[in-house]
Motif scaffolding. Structure first.
Motif, PDB file in Angstrom:
ATOM      1  N   GLY A 223      25.701   5.317  93.985  1.00 16.39           N
ATOM      2  CA  GLY A 223      25.512   5.594  95.687  1.00 16.39           C
ATOM      3  C   GLY A 223      26.818   4.414  96.260  1.00 16.39           C
ATOM      4  O   GLY A 223      27.271   4.664  97.227  1.00 16.39           O
ATOM      5  N   GLU A 224      26.628   3.476  95.588  1.00 12.92           N
ATOM      6  CA  GLU A 224      27.795   2.327  96.476  1.00 12.92           C
ATOM      7  C   GLU A 224      29.393   2.907  95.879  1.00 12.92           C
ATOM      8  O   GLU A 224      30.098   2.883  96.880  1.00 12.92           O
ATOM      9  N   GLN A 225      29.611   3.476  94.702  1.00  6.43           N
ATOM     10  CA  GLN A 225      30.810   4.248  94.525  1.00  6.43           C
ATOM     11  C   GLN A 225      30.900   5.350  95.461  1.00  6.43           C
ATOM     12  O   GLN A 225      32.119   5.341  96.018  1.00  6.43           O
ATOM     13  N   LEU A 226      30.071   6.200  95.816  1.00 13.76           N
ATOM     14  CA  LEU A 226      30.341   6.943  96.881  1.00 13.76           C
ATOM     15  C   LEU A 226      30.517   6.582  98.267  1.00 13.76           C
ATOM     16  O   LEU A 226      31.474   7.041  99.039  1.00 13.76           O
ATOM     17  N   PHE A 227      29.971   5.432  98.581  1.00  9.77           N
ATOM     18  CA  PHE A 227      30.201   4.792  99.875  1.00  9.77           C
ATOM     19  C   PHE A 227      31.389   4.495 100.055  1.00  9.77           C
ATOM     20  O   PHE A 227      32.091   4.587 100.870  1.00  9.77           O
ATOM     21  N   VAL A 303      23.652  12.875  97.718  1.00  9.03           N
ATOM     22  CA  VAL A 303      23.148  12.533  99.006  1.00  9.03           C
ATOM     23  C   VAL A 303      21.964  11.647  98.580  1.00  9.03           C
ATOM     24  O   VAL A 303      21.789  10.511  99.314  1.00  9.03           O
ATOM     25  N   SER A 304      21.331  11.991  97.689  1.00  9.69           N
ATOM     26  CA  SER A 304      20.264  11.255  97.281  1.00  9.69           C
ATOM     27  C   SER A 304      20.656   9.726  96.875  1.00  9.69           C
ATOM     28  O   SER A 304      19.985   8.542  97.210  1.00  9.69           O
ATOM     29  N   ALA A 305      21.637   9.518  95.928  1.00 12.24           N
ATOM     30  CA  ALA A 305      22.089   8.439  95.499  1.00 12.24           C
ATOM     31  C   ALA A 305      22.954   7.498  96.765  1.00 12.24           C
ATOM     32  O   ALA A 305      22.609   6.403  96.870  1.00 12.24           O
TER      33      ALA A 305
END
Length: 327
Positions: A223-227, A303-305
């Motif tokens: 999730g942090e990588q996506l952000f 999206v969940s991550a």
């Protein structure tokens, strides 16, 4: 852009930080007389700036300059706004050096629609400052330029599609050093390359590095990588600078402030929500200078991550503040 955006994103991330020399010289060179990347290599095509000024690519834009070049079109609803927002961060980090010893160029691949006036409105919408020029020109000239820079994908781009190579070209024309970089790279890394390594590539750093003093690096979650790669160009998460608003809102606490179903759909299909004039989506659109939230083609797992990461950061940053307020 079409569904091949995901393929192009992967391609651009793979290309990040890979040195790029179209003809592979044996060694970097220090003067224009010796470098192959001079007036005989780059097409000196005529272009128009967002102010309607006629310029030539080699003579006026890159000769003896350190530059970053990317290709966009103002009708793009996914990757181009993210690229533009990321370069805006780079420009802010570099400050008044942009326009003095570093120059940024965004060239339209849709010159039929991207007139100088259209580009000027786009620059104003994103708060683009001096030293960053938006350009348009003849389609054949721009294709020739993209090919010479290695930013044209044969077999994918046929004139009808607006898919394009999601890479930046950064370089120092005087030294002949050029490289590809991902537009989703950290703005601090991009700024360092433009502001330091491309200027002083022959000079070793005077800083002494010691592994014993190196900080412990925490592996980021998915999730942090996506952000970092998809969201941080436009959004902060709890560290907005006073007086320095982002392209979009700070997202600290967003998982607690918005309905989960609404937020999930907003992350997956913001373009459809805006087209349907969802009230909250339209409010955000108007509040943030009518810059549309791009569709990042996120799947359910992504999206969940991403939502989990934003909730974790909210808990990490807000809980200590709440504790301090208790007697």
């Amino acid at each position: 852009m079409s569904g091949s955006w995901r393929f192009l994103l992967v391609l651009s991330l793979f290309a990040a930080s890979i040195p790029f020399w179209p003809l592979q010289p044996q060694q970097p060179v220090a003067d224009e007389a010796a470098t192959p990347w001079g007036a005989d290599y780059f097409p000196n095509i005529p272009l128009l700036t967002q102010d309607g000024e006629k310029v030539h690519f080699f003579d006026d834009l890159i000769k003896d300059k350190v530059v970053a070049i990317n290709f966009i079109f103002t009708g793009c609803s996914d990757s181009c706004p993210v690229e533009t927002a990321r370069l805006r961060q780079v420009q802010k980090i570099l400050g008044d050096r942009v326009g003095k010893d570093i120059f940024l160029y965004s060239i339209s691949i849709d010159p039929y629609n991207d007139t100088p006036a259209t580009l000027k409105r786009y620059a104003e919408k994103f708060g683009i400052g001096p030293g960053w020029t938006l350009l348009t020109g003849e389609p054949a000239d721009i294709e020739q330029l993209r090919r010479s820079l290695g930013l044209y994908i044969d077999g994918l781009e046929n004139g009808r599609s607006k898919d394009h190579n999601l890479s930046l070209i950064i370089g120092n024309q005087a030294t002949g050093r050029w490289m590809k970089a991902s537009p989703f790279e950290s703005p601090y890394i991009l700024a360092d390359r433009l502001g330091n390594s491309l200027h002083n590539w022959k000079q070793a750093s005077a800083m002494a590095n010691d592994y014993a003093q190196a900080p412990e690096v925490r592996a980021p979650s998915s999730g942090e990588q996506l952000f970092r790669t998809r969201c941080s160009s436009c959004h902060t998460l709890g560290n907005a600078e006073p007086g320095q608003p982002g392209i979009g809102p700070d997202l600290l606490g967003v998982t607690r402030q918005r309905d989960a179903n609404w937020l999930t759909r907003w992350l997956k299909e913001p373009d459809q929500m805006l087209a349907q004039k969802d009230p909250l989506a339209m409010l955000l659109y108007e509040q943030y200078n009518r810059v549309a939230m791009p569709n990042m083609r996120l799947g359910d797992a992504e999206v969940s991550a991403l939502m989990s990461y934003m909730e974790e950061e909210t808990a990490r940053l807000q809980t200590p503040l709440a504790d301090k307020g208790n007697p």
